[in-house]
Design a protein around this motif. Structure first.
Motif, mmCIF file in Angstrom:
data_model
loop_
_atom_site.group_PDB
_atom_site.id
_atom_site.type_symbol
_atom_site.label_atom_id
_atom_site.label_comp_id
_atom_site.label_asym_id
_atom_site.label_seq_id
_atom_site.Cartn_x
_atom_site.Cartn_y
_atom_site.Cartn_z
ATOM 1 N N LEU A 134 -5.069 7.272 2.642
ATOM 2 C CA LEU A 134 -5.190 7.406 1.189
ATOM 3 C C LEU A 134 -6.619 7.640 0.692
ATOM 4 N N PRO A 135 -7.601 6.811 1.034
ATOM 5 C CA PRO A 135 -8.938 7.044 0.482
ATOM 6 C C PRO A 135 -9.566 8.350 0.952
ATOM 7 N N HIS A 136 -9.251 8.754 2.178
ATOM 8 C CA HIS A 136 -9.852 9.973 2.728
ATOM 9 C C HIS A 136 -9.265 11.229 2.094
ATOM 10 N N VAL A 137 -7.948 11.234 1.868
ATOM 11 C CA VAL A 137 -7.323 12.393 1.222
ATOM 12 C C VAL A 137 -7.781 12.485 -0.232
ATOM 13 N N MET A 138 -7.875 11.335 -0.907
ATOM 14 C CA MET A 138 -8.333 11.351 -2.296
ATOM 15 C C MET A 138 -9.794 11.794 -2.383
ATOM 16 N N ALA A 139 -10.628 11.371 -1.457
ATOM 17 C CA ALA A 139 -12.033 11.783 -1.456
ATOM 18 C C ALA A 139 -12.158 13.283 -1.216
ATOM 19 N N PHE A 140 -11.301 13.832 -0.373
ATOM 20 C CA PHE A 140 -11.308 15.272 -0.069
ATOM 21 C C PHE A 140 -11.112 16.106 -1.328
ATOM 22 N N GLN A 141 -10.299 15.623 -2.247
ATOM 23 C CA GLN A 141 -9.968 16.413 -3.429
ATOM 24 C C GLN A 141 -10.465 15.760 -4.723
ATOM 25 N N LEU A 142 -11.525 14.963 -4.611
ATOM 26 C CA LEU A 142 -11.981 14.162 -5.743
ATOM 27 C C LEU A 142 -12.308 15.014 -6.967
ATOM 28 N N MET A 151 0.825 -1.206 0.000
ATOM 29 C CA MET A 151 0.000 0.000 0.000
ATOM 30 C C MET A 151 0.860 1.257 0.000
ATOM 31 N N ASP A 152 2.027 1.181 0.609
ATOM 32 C CA ASP A 152 2.975 2.295 0.554
ATOM 33 C C ASP A 152 3.382 2.552 -0.894
ATOM 34 N N ALA A 153 3.743 1.488 -1.598
ATOM 35 C CA ALA A 153 4.154 1.621 -2.996
ATOM 36 C C ALA A 153 3.014 2.168 -3.857
ATOM 37 N N PHE A 154 1.796 1.658 -3.624
ATOM 38 C CA PHE A 154 0.657 2.144 -4.405
ATOM 39 C C PHE A 154 0.413 3.629 -4.135
ATOM 40 N N THR A 155 0.576 4.045 -2.893
ATOM 41 C CA THR A 155 0.409 5.459 -2.552
ATOM 42 C C THR A 155 1.439 6.311 -3.275
ATOM 43 N N HIS A 156 2.685 5.821 -3.335
ATOM 44 C CA HIS A 156 3.709 6.546 -4.086
ATOM 45 C C HIS A 156 3.270 6.772 -5.528
ATOM 46 N N ASN A 201 -0.083 5.493 5.467
ATOM 47 C CA ASN A 201 -0.475 5.884 4.110
ATOM 48 C C ASN A 201 -1.768 5.198 3.683
ATOM 49 N N ALA A 202 -1.863 3.896 3.958
ATOM 50 C CA ALA A 202 -3.046 3.132 3.554
ATOM 51 C C ALA A 202 -4.303 3.652 4.249
ATOM 52 N N MET A 203 -4.179 4.011 5.526
ATOM 53 C CA MET A 203 -5.326 4.525 6.263
ATOM 54 C C MET A 203 -5.799 5.867 5.706
ATOM 55 N N CYS A 217 -12.050 0.696 -4.589
ATOM 56 C CA CYS A 217 -11.065 -0.381 -4.683
ATOM 57 C C CYS A 217 -10.034 -0.273 -3.560
ATOM 58 N N ILE A 218 -9.585 0.941 -3.272
ATOM 59 C CA ILE A 218 -8.622 1.144 -2.182
ATOM 60 C C ILE A 218 -9.237 0.711 -0.861
ATOM 61 N N ILE A 219 -10.488 1.106 -0.633
ATOM 62 C CA ILE A 219 -11.178 0.715 0.598
ATOM 63 C C ILE A 219 -11.299 -0.804 0.686
ATOM 64 N N ASN A 220 -11.622 -1.439 -0.428
ATOM 65 C CA ASN A 220 -11.724 -2.905 -0.452
ATOM 66 C C ASN A 220 -10.385 -3.556 -0.155
ATOM 67 N N TRP A 221 -9.313 -2.993 -0.725
ATOM 68 C CA TRP A 221 -7.977 -3.549 -0.462
ATOM 69 C C TRP A 221 -7.636 -3.490 1.021
ATOM 70 N N THR A 222 -7.872 -2.335 1.636
ATOM 71 C CA THR A 222 -7.507 -2.216 3.046
ATOM 72 C C THR A 222 -8.253 -3.232 3.896
ATOM 73 N N ALA A 223 -9.481 -3.588 3.495
ATOM 74 C CA ALA A 223 -10.233 -4.620 4.218
ATOM 75 C C ALA A 223 -9.627 -5.997 3.962
ATOM 76 N N GLN A 224 -9.340 -6.296 2.694
ATOM 77 C CA GLN A 224 -8.782 -7.607 2.348
ATOM 78 C C GLN A 224 -7.387 -7.816 2.933
ATOM 79 N N LEU A 225 -6.632 -6.711 3.053
ATOM 80 C CA LEU A 225 -5.263 -6.799 3.554
ATOM 81 C C LEU A 225 -5.188 -6.589 5.060
ATOM 82 N N HIS A 226 -6.354 -6.418 5.679
ATOM 83 C CA HIS A 226 -6.444 -6.249 7.138
ATOM 84 C C HIS A 226 -5.585 -5.081 7.633
#
Length: 380
Positions: A286-294, A194-199, A282-284, A322-331
């Motif tokens: 990521l979706p919130h920062v992206m939603a803020f500036q969607l 998730m760090d790499a994906f955020t990069h 970063n994973a926590m 998808c990011i939200i789903n990943w964070t759930a699947q990756l615990h």
């Protein structure tokens, strides 16, 4: 477009099993008599450091190992490691490990010249000359540090992580061997992935994004989307590990050319004060920062959606889901309270994040202190 500078390590050797070629390839750096291997206790336990040490002995190169590198290294820790060298001179420094090990290796290589102290080089472009040549060998698929001019240090008194950024930190040689990542535990696979994906995603939406960074960012997004969940559930899948590691490398190249943004800025105080692992932070966020500036980034997220194999319809919203789903699947943890954060801490966290202007200036939509507080509160 504005002028863009792209730089990368002197040489990148990639492929399954290329780790075994380090002692052969090192001759490209000249006549090498002695090396320092910088690594971590976990890498020593896995035998990788011993393998490297033995291969150097066979070709007549004297080696010393420093294996005490901690995760999220502090200024004091790096200085203590430097003191352990006790003035010994090495021709090459080899970093073998995750992002913290690679960052420490870069910094020790500069400090070993005796020209500058660590306090002198924290910040941007404060290193005056190149240090001892480095060879960087990643064993995780996350930071991309092996191909960037960055090193991150934790400064406890400021409750923040701060970057050392300099063209002088680029490695002389990098070895990218997916086989070294096969034994990564699921939790580390998830956090580093998730760090790499955020990069990659932040580099793609950054104000400094450009055609060169876009090329690497989109390929990173594609590879990580393809391999991350599979690598988490099936760590012995070499194909998934290849996608992860090459995705991480390309993400590092993207951020080196355009830079990350607000997600990283808000993550730094979480690591500096509450020891939240960087990839998890970063994973926590990521979706919130992206939603803020969607609204500001939707066209870019539509392109990212295509790289992720998602539908062209409502691509931006699909990326967030998808990011939200990943964070759930990756615990990935989703509550900052688990790390000791309370509502009373939110104001201070936002103030600390606001100081990371190097990254906030890259963000497509400006964030006020109130905006940052609101994002942090979504994770309580």
């Amino acid at each position: 477009m504005k002028t863009v500078r792209f730089q990368t390590p002197g040489a990148i050797i990639a492929g399954n099993g290329c780790f075994s070629e380090v002692s052969k390839q090192i001759i490209e750096l000249g006549k090498i008599k002695s090396i320092l291997i910088v690594t971590s206790p976990s890498i020593v336990r896995q035998g990788f450091a011993t393998d490297l040490l033995n291969s150097m002995t066979k070709v007549g190169i004297a080696s010393k190992v420093i294996s005490g590198v901690m995760r999220e290294p502090t200024v004091q820790h790096i200085e203590e490691l430097h003191e352990q060298l006790d003035g010994q001179v090495f021709d090459v420094f080899i970093g073998l490990g995750g992002g913290s090990v690679l960052d420490v290796t870069k910094l020790l290589a500069v400090l070993s010249t005796g020209k500058q102290m660590l306090a002198d080089i924290i910040g941007i472009d404060r290193i005056t000359s190149r240090g001892v040549p480095t060879i960087l060998i990643p064993t995780t698929s996350g930071t991309g540090s092996e191909v960037t001019p960055n090193a991150i240090v934790t400064v406890p008194e400021e409750q923040l992580k701060i970057g050392v950024v300099s063209q002088h930190l680029y490695a002389a040689m990098v070895f990218v061997d997916p086989e070294l990542t096969l034994s990564l535990p699921p939790a580390i696979t998830a956090a580093t992935g998730m760090d790499a994906f955020t990069h990659a995603l932040e580099s793609f939406i950054s104000n400094k994004a450009n055609p060169i960074s876009d090329m690497f960012a989109l390929e990173s997004i594609r590879l990580l989307s393809k391999g991350m969940v599979e690598a988490y559930h099936n760590g012995q899948s070499l194909q998934a590990r290849e996608s992860m590691l090459y995705g991480s490398v390309y993400g590092g190249m993207a951020l080196a050319c355009s830079g990350t943004a607000a997600v990283h800025a808000l993550a730094y105080p979480l690591g500096g004060r509450f020891n939240v692992t960087h990839g998890v932070a970063n994973a926590m966020l990521l979706p919130h920062v992206m939603a803020f500036q969607l609204a500001a980034i939707a066209p870019r997220l539509d392109l990212a959606a295509n790289a992720m194999g998602l539908s062209d319809k409502d691509g931006a919203e699909q990326v967030l889901q998808c990011i939200i789903n990943w964070t759930a699947q990756l615990h990935i943890p989703q509550n900052l309270r688990d790390f000791g954060v309370t509502p009373d801490d939110i104001g201070e966290l936002a103030i600390r994040a606001s100081q990371v202007t190097r990254l906030l200036n890259n963000n497509p939509k400006a964030l006020s202190i109130t905006d940052m507080e609101s994002i942090y509160r979504k994770l309580l």
